[in-house]
Design a protein around this motif. Structure first.
Motif, PDB file in Angstrom:
ATOM      1  N   ALA A 249      -6.720 -48.870 -10.503  1.00  0.00           N
ATOM      2  CA  ALA A 249      -5.213 -48.662 -10.354  1.00  0.00           C
ATOM      3  C   ALA A 249      -5.117 -47.133 -10.770  1.00  0.00           C
ATOM      4  N   PHE A 250      -4.155 -46.326  -9.973  1.00  0.00           N
ATOM      5  CA  PHE A 250      -4.119 -44.901 -10.241  1.00  0.00           C
ATOM      6  C   PHE A 250      -2.615 -44.414  -9.800  1.00  0.00           C
ATOM      7  N   THR A 251      -2.138 -43.086 -10.161  1.00  0.00           N
ATOM      8  CA  THR A 251      -0.868 -43.003  -9.967  1.00  0.00           C
ATOM      9  C   THR A 251      -0.851 -42.417  -8.459  1.00  0.00           C
ATOM     10  N   TYR A 252       0.229 -42.810  -7.744  1.00  0.00           N
ATOM     11  CA  TYR A 252       0.465 -42.465  -6.451  1.00  0.00           C
ATOM     12  C   TYR A 252       1.952 -41.659  -6.348  1.00  0.00           C
ATOM     13  N   PHE A 253       1.738 -40.123  -6.116  1.00  0.00           N
ATOM     14  CA  PHE A 253       2.759 -39.438  -5.893  1.00  0.00           C
ATOM     15  C   PHE A 253       3.737 -39.262  -6.945  1.00  0.00           C
ATOM     16  N   ARG A 254       3.224 -39.838  -8.415  1.00  0.00           N
ATOM     17  CA  ARG A 254       3.958 -39.994  -9.543  1.00  0.00           C
ATOM     18  C   ARG A 254       5.253 -41.013  -9.163  1.00  0.00           C
ATOM     19  N   GLN A 255       5.320 -41.637  -8.146  1.00  0.00           N
ATOM     20  CA  GLN A 255       6.424 -42.559  -7.969  1.00  0.00           C
ATOM     21  C   GLN A 255       5.893 -44.063  -8.054  1.00  0.00           C
ATOM     22  N   ALA A 256       4.684 -44.278  -7.950  1.00  0.00           N
ATOM     23  CA  ALA A 256       4.191 -45.557  -7.838  1.00  0.00           C
ATOM     24  C   ALA A 256       2.782 -45.654  -8.487  1.00  0.00           C
ATOM     25  N   ILE A 257       2.514 -46.844  -9.057  1.00  0.00           N
ATOM     26  CA  ILE A 257       1.187 -47.194  -9.470  1.00  0.00           C
ATOM     27  C   ILE A 257       0.353 -47.925  -8.309  1.00  0.00           C
ATOM     28  N   LYS A 258      -0.530 -47.525  -7.749  1.00  0.00           N
ATOM     29  CA  LYS A 258      -1.355 -48.124  -6.698  1.00  0.00           C
ATOM     30  C   LYS A 258      -2.361 -48.915  -6.980  1.00  0.00           C
ATOM     31  N   TYR A 259      -2.619 -50.149  -6.646  1.00  0.00           N
ATOM     32  CA  TYR A 259      -4.067 -50.985  -7.023  1.00  0.00           C
ATOM     33  C   TYR A 259      -4.680 -51.074  -5.693  1.00  0.00           C
ATOM     34  N   VAL A 260      -6.169 -50.703  -5.897  1.00  0.00           N
ATOM     35  CA  VAL A 260      -7.067 -50.933  -4.836  1.00  0.00           C
ATOM     36  C   VAL A 260      -8.235 -51.954  -5.209  1.00  0.00           C
ATOM     37  N   CYS A 261      -8.823 -52.948  -4.511  1.00  0.00           N
ATOM     38  CA  CYS A 261      -9.859 -53.808  -4.872  1.00  0.00           C
ATOM     39  C   CYS A 261     -10.939 -53.540  -3.947  1.00  0.00           C
ATOM     40  N   VAL A 262     -12.086 -52.965  -4.136  1.00  0.00           N
ATOM     41  CA  VAL A 262     -13.280 -53.041  -3.347  1.00  0.00           C
ATOM     42  C   VAL A 262     -14.604 -53.487  -3.830  1.00  0.00           C
ATOM     43  N   GLU A 263     -15.474 -53.809  -3.245  1.00  0.00           N
ATOM     44  CA  GLU A 263     -17.009 -54.238  -3.598  1.00  0.00           C
ATOM     45  C   GLU A 263     -17.737 -52.603  -4.055  1.00  0.00           C
ATOM     46  N   GLU A 264     -18.744 -52.966  -4.880  1.00  0.00           N
ATOM     47  CA  GLU A 264     -19.290 -51.643  -5.040  1.00  0.00           C
ATOM     48  C   GLU A 264     -20.185 -51.156  -3.930  1.00  0.00           C
ATOM     49  N   ASN A 265     -20.479 -52.066  -2.884  1.00  0.00           N
ATOM     50  CA  ASN A 265     -21.077 -51.452  -1.522  1.00  0.00           C
ATOM     51  C   ASN A 265     -20.112 -50.487  -0.674  1.00  0.00           C
ATOM     52  N   TRP A 266     -18.995 -51.140  -0.897  1.00  0.00           N
ATOM     53  CA  TRP A 266     -18.117 -50.129  -0.294  1.00  0.00           C
ATOM     54  C   TRP A 266     -18.243 -48.471  -0.323  1.00  0.00           C
ATOM     55  N   VAL A 267     -18.716 -48.206  -1.511  1.00  0.00           N
ATOM     56  CA  VAL A 267     -19.096 -46.985  -1.738  1.00  0.00           C
ATOM     57  C   VAL A 267     -20.746 -46.546  -1.341  1.00  0.00           C
ATOM     58  N   THR A 268     -21.555 -47.426  -1.890  1.00  0.00           N
ATOM     59  CA  THR A 268     -23.033 -47.022  -1.625  1.00  0.00           C
ATOM     60  C   THR A 268     -23.361 -47.374  -0.046  1.00  0.00           C
ATOM     61  N   LYS A 269     -22.623 -47.930   0.710  1.00  0.00           N
ATOM     62  CA  LYS A 269     -23.138 -48.035   1.961  1.00  0.00           C
ATOM     63  C   LYS A 269     -22.587 -46.903   3.064  1.00  0.00           C
ATOM     64  N   ALA A 270     -21.437 -46.457   2.536  1.00  0.00           N
ATOM     65  CA  ALA A 270     -20.499 -45.465   3.111  1.00  0.00           C
ATOM     66  C   ALA A 270     -21.292 -44.385   3.663  1.00  0.00           C
TER      67      ALA A 270
END
Length: 395
Positions: A374-395
């Protein structure tokens, strides 16, 4: 994504990213103009909780703590619960902590408008996983005490709560030039705390403590100097720490968060950005707030001086990046951006939708093995993102 789309998606509805089917995401529900500083926590039953602060603008006394829940199996975050409401203080940087006795703690700061060196730390407890909450109490009453990262529980039963102290010289308004870090250790389940300063930690804040698979404690830090993420270690249960040293990763004087995964890897969310090349600089985080607590129309811009050892405000807060270390934080072989943009943060103004930062991330691994962010998006919203670890490692 345009700002109108943020308003539409503010319902908390979970959906698959239309250009990347390997990630799901949503914007958490909120009726506040500004939403910032999320912390996310998976619960033992599979639910997710997320807390953040919202209101008109950071530092103003209408800022309060909010929470939303994503129940296991559901595809929409719940309407928000307001968990604090002190009309005399700006309540910020909430943390969720589930202790070994299954008591859920909400820990957060409360400061006089625009004056971070007045902050104290408050808490509430829940015995039913956040459905109901007990009274608000004071945890740490030393003025200028701030928190951002959750406590860590060691095998010997000690609780480690990282803090940082916001100090200023007499007659000067706080701007972050004298901030240092420490660890509060409790051996009686949070009833009392002993302070253990981190040596030579000037400018190193938001200390993020992790228990590595090799039994060491590692801490990562945000840098007030907007140069690098810093790192230190402890081998005696957090009583003593090595002096923080710069890592290979940049930092822009904005928050980070990391967590140790079940396989021993370390996952880190942060802005892959520093002050290098920044052409604008703000006076401070609260330079849009007057002494009477009212907001001004714009931040107070100051000349960029790379030779001055002062807190650097205004370095772009983008991209929002996810990195993986497979060697206990010694190096970061894998990185992929969650969001890209110009990261404009020369203003905290959310009412006029002038800010374009991605910032203050939180990351935890769920019972499902996935990475919940979860993180700040434009200080207007909290954005939630869900991924697997391999979303990063296979990129």
């Amino acid at each position: 994504m345009n700002q109108d789309a943020i308003t539409i998606e503010h319902t908390g509805q979970i959906h698959v990213n239309p250009t990347d089917p390997e990630r799901i995401e949503s914007y958490l529900p909120s009726e506040c103009n500004q939403n910032h500083a999320a912390n996310i926590l998976p619960l033992p039953n599979g639910d997710l909780l997320c807390v953040w602060f919202g209101g008109t603008q950071e530092g103003i006394s209408d800022i309060s703590i909010y929470m939303s829940r994503l129940a296991k199996g559901e595809n929409q975050w719940s309407p928000t619960d307001k968990l604090s409401d002190d009309p005399t203080r700006s309540e910020q940087n909430p943390i969720l902590f589930l202790d070994p006795n299954q008591t859920l703690w909400l820990i957060y700061t409360a400061q006089v408008s625009g004056n971070q060196d007045t902050a104290i730390v408050r808490y509430r407890q829940s015995q039913d996983m956040g459905r109901t909450w007990g009274p608000i109490e004071v945890l740490l009453d030393k003025p200028g005490t701030f928190v951002r990262q959750p406590p860590v529980v060691l095998e010997n039963g000690d609780w480690l709560l990282p803090v940082f102290y916001c100090d200023s010289k007499p007659g000067e308004k706080w701007v972050g030039n004298y901030d240092t870090s420490a660890v509060k250790i409790s051996s009686d389940q949070g009833k009392t705390w002993i302070d253990y300063p981190v040596p030579n930690s000037l400018g190193c804040v938001h200390m993020n403590i992790m228990q590595l698979k090799d039994s060491r404690l590692m801490a990562l830090y945000r840098s007030r100097w907007a140069d690098h993420i810093y790192q230190s270690y402890s081998t005696d249960g957090g009583h003593t720490w090595s002096e923080p040293q710069a890592t290979e990763l940049p930092n822009n004087n904005s928050s980070i968060q990391a967590t140790v995964l079940e396989n021993g890897h370390v996952a880190l969310v942060y802005n892959h950005m520093s002050k290098e090349g920044a052409t604008e600089r703000r006076l401070s985080l609260y330079d849009e707030i007057e002494e009477d607590g009212q907001t001004t129309s714009e931040a107070k811009e100051v000349p960029v001086d790379d030779h001055a050892k002062t807190a650097f405000w205004g370095a772009p807060r983008a991209p929002m990046s996810l990195a993986i270390s497979t060697d206990c934080g010694a190096s970061w072989a894998y990185r992929r951006n969650l969001e890209v943009g110009d990261g404009y943060c020369m203003t905290n103004n959310s009412t006029d939708k002038l800010n374009r930062e991605f910032s203050y991330p939180s990351i935890k691994q769920g019972l499902d093995g996935k990475l919940h962010i979860a993180f700040t998006y434009f200080r207007q919203a909290i954005k939630y993102v869900c991924v697997e670890e391999n979303w990063v490692t296979k990129a």
